[in-house]
Design a protein around this motif. Structure first.
Motif, PDB file in Angstrom:
ATOM      1  N   LYS C  25       0.960  -1.322   0.007  1.00  0.00           N
ATOM      2  CA  LYS C  25       0.115  -0.116  -0.047  1.00  0.00           C
ATOM      3  C   LYS C  25       0.862   1.376  -0.050  1.00  0.00           C
ATOM      4  O   LYS C  25       0.429   2.152  -0.510  1.00  0.00           O
ATOM      5  CB  LYS C  25      -0.897  -0.037   1.180  1.00  0.00           C
ATOM      6  CG  LYS C  25      -1.952  -0.865   1.184  1.00  0.00           C
ATOM      7  CD  LYS C  25      -2.941  -0.761   2.451  1.00  0.00           C
ATOM      8  CE  LYS C  25      -3.634  -2.110   2.523  1.00  0.00           C
ATOM      9  NZ  LYS C  25      -3.951  -2.279   4.238  1.00  0.00           N
ATOM     10  N   ASN C  26       2.055   1.139   0.472  1.00  0.00           N
ATOM     11  CA  ASN C  26       2.952   2.261   0.642  1.00  0.00           C
ATOM     12  C   ASN C  26       4.283   1.912   0.627  1.00  0.00           C
ATOM     13  O   ASN C  26       5.050   1.881   1.616  1.00  0.00           O
ATOM     14  CB  ASN C  26       2.676   3.032   2.024  1.00  0.00           C
ATOM     15  CG  ASN C  26       3.143   4.414   2.209  1.00  0.00           C
ATOM     16  OD1 ASN C  26       3.784   4.995   1.207  1.00  0.00           O
ATOM     17  ND2 ASN C  26       3.289   5.207   3.285  1.00  0.00           N
ATOM     18  N   PRO C  27       4.838   1.874  -0.517  1.00  0.00           N
ATOM     19  CA  PRO C  27       6.269   1.097  -0.760  1.00  0.00           C
ATOM     20  C   PRO C  27       7.419   1.626  -0.307  1.00  0.00           C
ATOM     21  O   PRO C  27       8.384   1.083   0.262  1.00  0.00           O
ATOM     22  CB  PRO C  27       6.301   0.775  -2.352  1.00  0.00           C
ATOM     23  CG  PRO C  27       4.881   0.824  -2.913  1.00  0.00           C
ATOM     24  CD  PRO C  27       3.903   1.900  -1.800  1.00  0.00           C
ATOM     25  N   ARG C  28       6.969   3.124  -0.328  1.00  0.00           N
ATOM     26  CA  ARG C  28       8.261   3.879   0.153  1.00  0.00           C
ATOM     27  C   ARG C  28       8.317   4.201   1.447  1.00  0.00           C
ATOM     28  O   ARG C  28       8.916   5.078   2.024  1.00  0.00           O
ATOM     29  CB  ARG C  28       8.336   5.006  -0.679  1.00  0.00           C
ATOM     30  CG  ARG C  28       8.349   4.955  -2.130  1.00  0.00           C
ATOM     31  CD  ARG C  28       9.928   4.777  -2.783  1.00  0.00           C
ATOM     32  NE  ARG C  28       9.685   4.456  -4.353  1.00  0.00           N
ATOM     33  CZ  ARG C  28      10.867   4.674  -5.177  1.00  0.00           C
ATOM     34  NH1 ARG C  28      12.172   4.585  -4.329  1.00  0.00           N
ATOM     35  NH2 ARG C  28      10.642   4.217  -6.335  1.00  0.00           N
ATOM     36  N   ALA C  29       7.303   3.826   2.344  1.00  0.00           N
ATOM     37  CA  ALA C  29       7.060   4.173   3.711  1.00  0.00           C
ATOM     38  C   ALA C  29       8.479   4.204   4.515  1.00  0.00           C
ATOM     39  O   ALA C  29       8.612   4.730   5.447  1.00  0.00           O
ATOM     40  CB  ALA C  29       6.002   3.388   4.473  1.00  0.00           C
ATOM     41  N   HIS C  30       9.268   3.141   4.364  1.00  0.00           N
ATOM     42  CA  HIS C  30      10.655   2.827   4.956  1.00  0.00           C
ATOM     43  C   HIS C  30      11.615   3.334   3.866  1.00  0.00           C
ATOM     44  O   HIS C  30      12.630   2.643   4.139  1.00  0.00           O
ATOM     45  CB  HIS C  30      10.503   1.413   5.529  1.00  0.00           C
ATOM     46  CG  HIS C  30       9.264   0.900   6.194  1.00  0.00           C
ATOM     47  ND1 HIS C  30       9.131   1.101   7.508  1.00  0.00           N
ATOM     48  CD2 HIS C  30       8.126   0.442   5.817  1.00  0.00           C
ATOM     49  CE1 HIS C  30       8.135   0.727   8.127  1.00  0.00           C
ATOM     50  NE2 HIS C  30       7.373   0.097   6.986  1.00  0.00           N
ATOM     51  N   ARG C  31      11.631   4.356   3.300  1.00  0.00           N
ATOM     52  CA  ARG C  31      12.412   4.553   2.248  1.00  0.00           C
ATOM     53  C   ARG C  31      13.934   5.001   3.263  1.00  0.00           C
ATOM     54  O   ARG C  31      15.092   5.120   2.251  1.00  0.00           O
ATOM     55  CB  ARG C  31      12.002   5.745   1.446  1.00  0.00           C
ATOM     56  CG  ARG C  31      11.872   7.146   2.089  1.00  0.00           C
ATOM     57  CD  ARG C  31      11.423   7.979   0.981  1.00  0.00           C
ATOM     58  NE  ARG C  31      10.777   9.252   1.433  1.00  0.00           N
ATOM     59  CZ  ARG C  31       9.366   9.295   1.856  1.00  0.00           C
ATOM     60  NH1 ARG C  31       8.915   8.172   1.626  1.00  0.00           N
ATOM     61  NH2 ARG C  31       9.146  10.428   2.364  1.00  0.00           N
ATOM     62  N   LEU C  32      13.871   5.514   4.535  1.00  0.00           N
ATOM     63  CA  LEU C  32      15.317   5.653   5.166  1.00  0.00           C
ATOM     64  C   LEU C  32      15.858   4.434   5.705  1.00  0.00           C
ATOM     65  O   LEU C  32      16.972   4.442   6.310  1.00  0.00           O
ATOM     66  CB  LEU C  32      14.944   6.713   6.160  1.00  0.00           C
ATOM     67  CG  LEU C  32      14.312   7.900   5.379  1.00  0.00           C
ATOM     68  CD1 LEU C  32      14.014   9.327   6.563  1.00  0.00           C
ATOM     69  CD2 LEU C  32      15.281   8.653   4.332  1.00  0.00           C
ATOM     70  N   LEU C  33      15.085   3.385   5.816  1.00  0.00           N
ATOM     71  CA  LEU C  33      15.640   2.407   6.725  1.00  0.00           C
ATOM     72  C   LEU C  33      16.853   1.726   5.973  1.00  0.00           C
ATOM     73  O   LEU C  33      17.877   1.334   6.707  1.00  0.00           O
ATOM     74  CB  LEU C  33      14.754   1.302   6.626  1.00  0.00           C
ATOM     75  CG  LEU C  33      14.961  -0.176   7.411  1.00  0.00           C
ATOM     76  CD1 LEU C  33      14.921   0.237   8.649  1.00  0.00           C
ATOM     77  CD2 LEU C  33      13.923  -1.354   7.060  1.00  0.00           C
ATOM     78  N   GLY C  34      16.977   1.834   4.529  1.00  0.00           N
ATOM     79  CA  GLY C  34      18.045   1.061   4.066  1.00  0.00           C
ATOM     80  C   GLY C  34      19.197   1.896   3.602  1.00  0.00           C
ATOM     81  O   GLY C  34      20.061   1.803   2.998  1.00  0.00           O
ATOM     82  N   ALA C  35      19.174   3.108   4.174  1.00  0.00           N
ATOM     83  CA  ALA C  35      20.050   4.225   3.785  1.00  0.00           C
ATOM     84  C   ALA C  35      21.493   4.009   4.100  1.00  0.00           C
ATOM     85  O   ALA C  35      21.656   3.375   5.023  1.00  0.00           O
ATOM     86  CB  ALA C  35      19.732   5.629   4.495  1.00  0.00           C
ATOM     87  N   GLU C  36      22.540   4.169   3.131  1.00  0.00           N
ATOM     88  CA  GLU C  36      23.832   3.565   3.302  1.00  0.00           C
ATOM     89  C   GLU C  36      23.858   2.292   3.602  1.00  0.00           C
ATOM     90  O   GLU C  36      25.100   1.621   4.281  1.00  0.00           O
ATOM     91  CB  GLU C  36      24.585   4.530   4.569  1.00  0.00           C
ATOM     92  CG  GLU C  36      24.276   5.994   4.357  1.00  0.00           C
ATOM     93  CD  GLU C  36      25.455   6.969   5.257  1.00  0.00           C
ATOM     94  OE1 GLU C  36      25.800   6.299   6.071  1.00  0.00           O
ATOM     95  OE2 GLU C  36      25.366   7.898   4.857  1.00  0.00           O
ATOM     96  N   LYS C  37      23.029   1.648   3.064  1.00  0.00           N
ATOM     97  CA  LYS C  37      22.992   0.110   3.201  1.00  0.00           C
ATOM     98  C   LYS C  37      23.260  -0.550   1.969  1.00  0.00           C
ATOM     99  O   LYS C  37      22.298   0.071   0.794  1.00  0.00           O
ATOM    100  CB  LYS C  37      21.876  -0.735   3.842  1.00  0.00           C
ATOM    101  CG  LYS C  37      21.866  -0.306   5.373  1.00  0.00           C
ATOM    102  CD  LYS C  37      22.744  -1.135   6.339  1.00  0.00           C
ATOM    103  CE  LYS C  37      22.306  -0.525   7.689  1.00  0.00           C
ATOM    104  NZ  LYS C  37      23.149  -1.515   8.655  1.00  0.00           N
TER     105      LYS C  37
END
Lengths: 313, 313, 313
Positions: C25-37
């Motif tokens: 429903k909201n694919p980018r909701a966690h768009r910061l979770l993978g930052a620099e990973k």
């Protein structure tokens, strides 16, 4: 605008050229436009300029890019209706196109002519298969029938270098060891038919392009006569269209030389075979525009992607 | 600094090693430096460490990266001057290099020695073709003649593990089923010549490296004598240089063993053939530095990219 | 959670399905979770859906992605212990896995069964080699033994389309011109065993899957009987398990047809051979879920990557 499949998808060529030249001055101006949008580039054939320039254009617009060599990295595709798929092909274009469309916002496709069967090539099955079955915008990165990103880059290059309102532009056939497709000349002719120009096509007898494309354009079989007073000479080989895919001759006298070029600017889409298609003195001389043509591929792709993104917010 | 083509492009090896070790502590410290800059990585040969570590280094600096297997995805290149290109090659390095330079800010190239013609390999035509014709910085990701990113990673690894100011470092030839290039030993020797160290090269007679490179360095044909008191042993196969490209012997007695290694640390650039080049006991033992060497490839690439970005704002 | 190697790594299938549907429903909701990973995707075999969907999932989470065709772009791997590596393989899995682990935070691997040696395939050497030697989380993008990203996508699709609490789900073997692996049916069976469902496997005699996997599940050799009252029919070819890798028959009567399907929904992992595995009328009809299954690959991959990132901050 939905797709960019051919020059016909351009509503106003002068406006697009103007916008591309604006983007060239400030390529990152719209760097937020493509945020959270993905371009998927699918290659069924080799590429250098198209691969790098289209990727670069997408990055200028802030898009995510996925590049895939479909031919070697995925499954062999079937295009026929009702086929019993018990031979080499593992996946039908119907599924492949629908599936790809779910993983990206725009799909760009390169799939060359096979040059064996005129009807099959004319059907442009890969490109049109994606258009028919994928529910997203499709960009032509050179299909059997056309290379409209190249022709748009050529239009930009002409605009940047034209000294007259109505320049003389000559498309001149050149010899080549291999049979090459008609995509580049097809799109160049179509683009020129929408330009204000004195446009002449020259080639040996037998190398007539698809008459439904060249209809209305001047064909002059005498290369010297054609080149007279030219402002721009666009050189390109293509194979025979009527005896489809054959190489009628490799007449070296059709190679472009510094002498024949005279005061005209030289254009070619690259890659180019030196001293076969054109002599070193032309490519290494000051009248060659080929490197700038390649550079303009980025801004041609960028204006196309921008138009699509603007229409599909 | 413009290019990174060989160890000679390092102005101060100790300073670079220090900076790389700083980057290793905080890899994202300069994550804005590469913003809106693009690295294009062109591979004419296979790669694992170089492909991933260089990409990673660029991402640490915030660069965009385009990776391309030039050999399989683009057109076959011609390098000769004045060639009539009517054979296999479809594009000349002159056009390819100029074109690529327009789509990125730094180009990194891997192109191995062919090991058939010493002069052709010595000319390093791919790397030098890009240097000559591309107007942008070029990074050597292993050419015919050198692998300076590896040697820089080796220097970082030596610095991290040295217990003495002037350690004894031995470059020891190893047997191998195939003929391998001289790029890694060439760059390692050049790097060692700029280090404070007691440096010895050991190999069977006939395996002398290019004397213009080893000039000034000690060569000891007796491996046992050479290894005596070593602090670091760098093992590597290479093929014959004088009888260019040939394999003179596969003398298994030259394989590195735990016994021969003694108290020294073991180094190798990888990939390594176990129980041919070096026995398992060494690689699986506590004295092996090979994994850390590979890790340092990221910071070697990163210091190089950072220096180039700093010089080309 | 450390790795995602099989369906067994899911602690609660209903919870994962719920979370995946939230992500959809909201694919980018966690768009910061993978930052620099960084996710590194290594392909030893072809891929379309897995390649694009996993990349897309990682980008949704803000991760950097490096994609590599290990088989063609890197070095041939050795897996044996103590091997004298004087043959084709240039690098041992021990080094390769340790090295890759230094350049990324999660490694995803596709490596198909060879279907020649049951024990070798059962050992899943590539996947397990990375698990054993890489110190980072490993994701299975289809190994010899399982395809748990597919099965998770299938579970999401079942949940989205189920009309009953306990639907009847049939896994139905289909004919195919080539010998195909057991990975997809293995994982589907394992997943179904963790679902509330009336689950039946149907195939010709001799096509029994690994009994240690199907233990406890119903096998019905009469396809018509099995399909009776089905809510979902999952069609898939696999080769013989007992006479490992052989094709016992290509009995076309096992092809799925509109008539046989009745009111059930049709599922398949794709790619699918039309009119061999299933007739056009099914794929082009309203009961086919195959395109949605493919779409759910993105959210299956995303929930897996999210769980791993959550566990390894």
């Amino acid at each position: 605008m939905k797709h960019y499949l051919s020059i016909n998808d351009i509503d106003s060529l002068p406006d697009w050229v103007t916008e591309a030249r604006e983007l060239k001055k400030n390529p990152r101006a719209h760097r937020l436009l493509g945020a959270e949008k993905t371009l998927c580039m699918l290659f069924f054939n080799n590429s250098l300029r198209t691969r790098l320039s289209t990727q670069k254009a997408a990055m200028h617009l802030g898009m995510e890019v996925m590049v895939m060599n479909f031919g070697t990295e995925s499954w062999s595709l079937e295009f026929g209706d009702g086929t019993v798929m018990d031979q080499g092909s593992a996946e039908h274009i119907k599924e492949a196109a629908k599936v790809v469309a779910q993983f990206c916002d725009i799909v760009a496709i390169r799939s060359f002519a096979g040059l064996k069967d005129k009807e099959i090539d004319a059907a442009d099955v890969v490109l049109n298969g994606f258009v028919e079955h994928a529910a997203i915008p499709v960009v032509n990165m050179e299909s059997s029938m056309g290379h409209p990103l190249q022709a748009l880059a050529d239009a930009i290059t002409l605009a940047e270098n034209a000294q007259k309102k109505r320049p003389k532009v000559v498309l001149s056939w050149a010899p080549h060891p291999k049979a090459l497709p008609h995509a580049v000349p097809n799109s160049f002719v179509r683009m020129m038919q929408r330009q204000e120009a004195d446009f002449v096509i020259t080639h040996p007898k037998g190398y007539e392009l698809d008459p439904s494309i060249t209809k209305g354009s001047t064909i002059e079989y005498d290369q010297y006569k054609a080149l007279k007073g030219a402002d721009f000479v666009y050189v390109k080989n293509w194979c025979c269209y009527s005896d489809y895919g054959s190489v009628l001759n490799r007449d070296t006298s059709w190679m472009m030389t510094k002498g024949k070029l005279g005061q005209a600017k030289f254009m070619h889409c690259l890659p180019v075979r030196r001293n076969v298609v054109v002599e070193d003195a032309v490519l290494d001389g000051s009248r060659s525009l080929v490197i700038e043509q390649a550079n303009n591929r980025t801004y041609a792709a960028q204006v196309v992607l921008k138009k699509i993104l603007d229409s599909n917010p």
